[in-house]
Design a protein around this motif. Structure first.
Motif, mmCIF file in Angstrom:
data_model
loop_
_atom_site.group_PDB
_atom_site.id
_atom_site.type_symbol
_atom_site.label_atom_id
_atom_site.label_comp_id
_atom_site.label_asym_id
_atom_site.label_seq_id
_atom_site.Cartn_x
_atom_site.Cartn_y
_atom_site.Cartn_z
ATOM 1 N N ALA A 22 0.826 -1.200 0.000
ATOM 2 C CA ALA A 22 0.000 0.000 0.000
ATOM 3 C C ALA A 22 0.871 1.265 0.000
ATOM 4 O O ALA A 22 0.616 2.210 -0.767
ATOM 5 C CB ALA A 22 -0.932 0.002 1.212
ATOM 6 N N THR A 25 2.609 1.707 -3.325
ATOM 7 C CA THR A 25 1.652 2.210 -4.313
ATOM 8 C C THR A 25 1.460 3.715 -4.179
ATOM 9 O O THR A 25 1.458 4.446 -5.178
ATOM 10 C CB THR A 25 0.291 1.503 -4.151
ATOM 11 O OG1 THR A 25 0.462 0.100 -4.364
ATOM 12 C CG2 THR A 25 -0.723 2.044 -5.135
ATOM 13 N N ALA A 26 1.316 4.182 -2.943
ATOM 14 C CA ALA A 26 1.140 5.616 -2.716
ATOM 15 C C ALA A 26 2.356 6.404 -3.176
ATOM 16 O O ALA A 26 2.228 7.473 -3.798
ATOM 17 C CB ALA A 26 0.860 5.880 -1.233
ATOM 18 N N ALA A 148 -9.893 5.959 -4.963
ATOM 19 C CA ALA A 148 -8.747 5.271 -4.368
ATOM 20 C C ALA A 148 -9.019 4.887 -2.921
ATOM 21 O O ALA A 148 -8.585 3.829 -2.457
ATOM 22 C CB ALA A 148 -7.506 6.153 -4.456
ATOM 23 N N SER A 149 -9.729 5.733 -2.195
ATOM 24 C CA SER A 149 -10.036 5.454 -0.791
ATOM 25 C C SER A 149 -10.914 4.209 -0.647
ATOM 26 O O SER A 149 -10.613 3.312 0.153
ATOM 27 C CB SER A 149 -10.737 6.654 -0.154
ATOM 28 O OG SER A 149 -9.901 7.784 -0.129
ATOM 29 N N THR A 152 -9.020 1.090 -1.763
ATOM 30 C CA THR A 152 -8.024 0.685 -0.769
ATOM 31 C C THR A 152 -8.682 0.012 0.425
ATOM 32 O O THR A 152 -8.206 -1.023 0.910
ATOM 33 C CB THR A 152 -7.209 1.898 -0.300
ATOM 34 O OG1 THR A 152 -6.553 2.497 -1.423
ATOM 35 C CG2 THR A 152 -6.168 1.498 0.734
ATOM 36 N N ALA A 166 -9.389 -2.005 -8.415
ATOM 37 C CA ALA A 166 -8.274 -1.181 -8.899
ATOM 38 C C ALA A 166 -8.532 -0.664 -10.318
ATOM 39 O O ALA A 166 -8.396 0.554 -10.566
ATOM 40 C CB ALA A 166 -6.962 -1.962 -8.829
ATOM 41 N N VAL A 195 -4.954 6.391 -1.094
ATOM 42 C CA VAL A 195 -4.280 5.177 -0.623
ATOM 43 C C VAL A 195 -3.549 5.437 0.687
ATOM 44 O O VAL A 195 -3.644 4.650 1.637
ATOM 45 C CB VAL A 195 -3.292 4.660 -1.695
ATOM 46 C CG1 VAL A 195 -2.474 3.489 -1.136
ATOM 47 C CG2 VAL A 195 -4.032 4.232 -2.954
ATOM 48 N N THR A 199 -4.863 3.859 4.334
ATOM 49 C CA THR A 199 -3.973 2.877 4.961
ATOM 50 C C THR A 199 -3.575 3.332 6.366
ATOM 51 O O THR A 199 -3.632 2.553 7.325
ATOM 52 C CB THR A 199 -2.713 2.663 4.103
ATOM 53 O OG1 THR A 199 -3.100 2.218 2.798
ATOM 54 C CG2 THR A 199 -1.800 1.621 4.737
#
Length: 224
Positions: A22, A25-26, A148-149, A152, A166, A195, A199
């Motif tokens: 995660a 990815t961010a 994205a939120s 995730t 995704a 993201v 996370t």
């Protein structure tokens, strides 16, 4: 309540591998957003003009406007399924859902500080979507943050769902560029923010969610 129910064994944890993926990815998304800034005009005009003049224009507009509903529905379905079958996943989704709210509010605050004008007001491009009014700022893209939120939160709870959420999130975010109302770096930054915040908030809130779960009345059957 038995000792087993209150023991550390029921505590919800995200694996280190999940957290590393995660965070990576961010970071990658943030780097891509920075790389896109110097090319913001070229990328925007190329995408917006191409889609705006193509048969895909109407579809892009529908995705840009209604796309978030797909992820909201996916989140809701997973939450119900988790309630019935996997309370560990449900607890992660509760924390992740709170993270999605925080991510959205953060993006709204950032918009008020950065005040980047919409590209549809900066360039002479016929856009699929109507250009938002002055004061509705561009960076970051709220739709991308939401996409994205939610994606995730779903992936943290049920990793195998990534194959679906995704691509949907990516399609939704870039449909905002195709629709003419955002730059590419707005979208990538929104992805990174979503993201990262979800996370972080999920990790921070899981202990609290666990404590609340352990205090549920006995009539709520637990499946841990």
């Amino acid at each position: 309540m038995s000792f087993a129910e209150a023991s550390p064994a029921v505590r919800t944890r995200l694996s280190r591998a999940t957290l590393r993926r995660a965070m990576l990815t961010a970071v990658v998304l943030a780097v891509l957003a920075l790389a896109a800034v110097p090319l913001h005009e070229e990328l925007y005009t190329a995408i917006a003009r191409t889609i705006g003049a193509s048969p895909l224009a109407e579809l892009a507009g529908v995705v840009a406007e209604k796309g978030p509903l797909v992820l909201v529905a996916t989140f809701a379905v997973l939450a119900v399924r988790s309630w019935l079958r996997d309370r560990r996943a449900l607890r992660i989704m509760v924390a992740g859902g709170a993270g999605a709210v925080v991510a959205y509010l953060t993006s709204e605050l950032v918009k008020l500080v950065i005040t980047e004008p919409r590209p549809c007001r900066a360039f002479d491009v016929t856009t699929v979507l109507e250009c938002p009014e002055v004061g509705d700022w561009s960076w970051p893209s709220n739709h991308s943050v939401i996409a994205a939120s939610l994606a995730t939160a779903c992936v943290l709870a049920v990793p195998r769902i990534i194959w679906f959420v995704a691509p949907v999130a990516v399609l939704l975010g870039f449909s905002r560029v195709a629709g003419g109302v955002h730059y590419v770096h707005d979208v990538l930054s929104g992805f990174a923010l979503g993201v990262l915040v979800v996370t972080g908030i999920t990790v921070a809130l899981l202990p609290l969610v666990d404590r609340l779960y352990l205090r549920l009345p006995d009539r709520f059957e637990r499946t841990d």
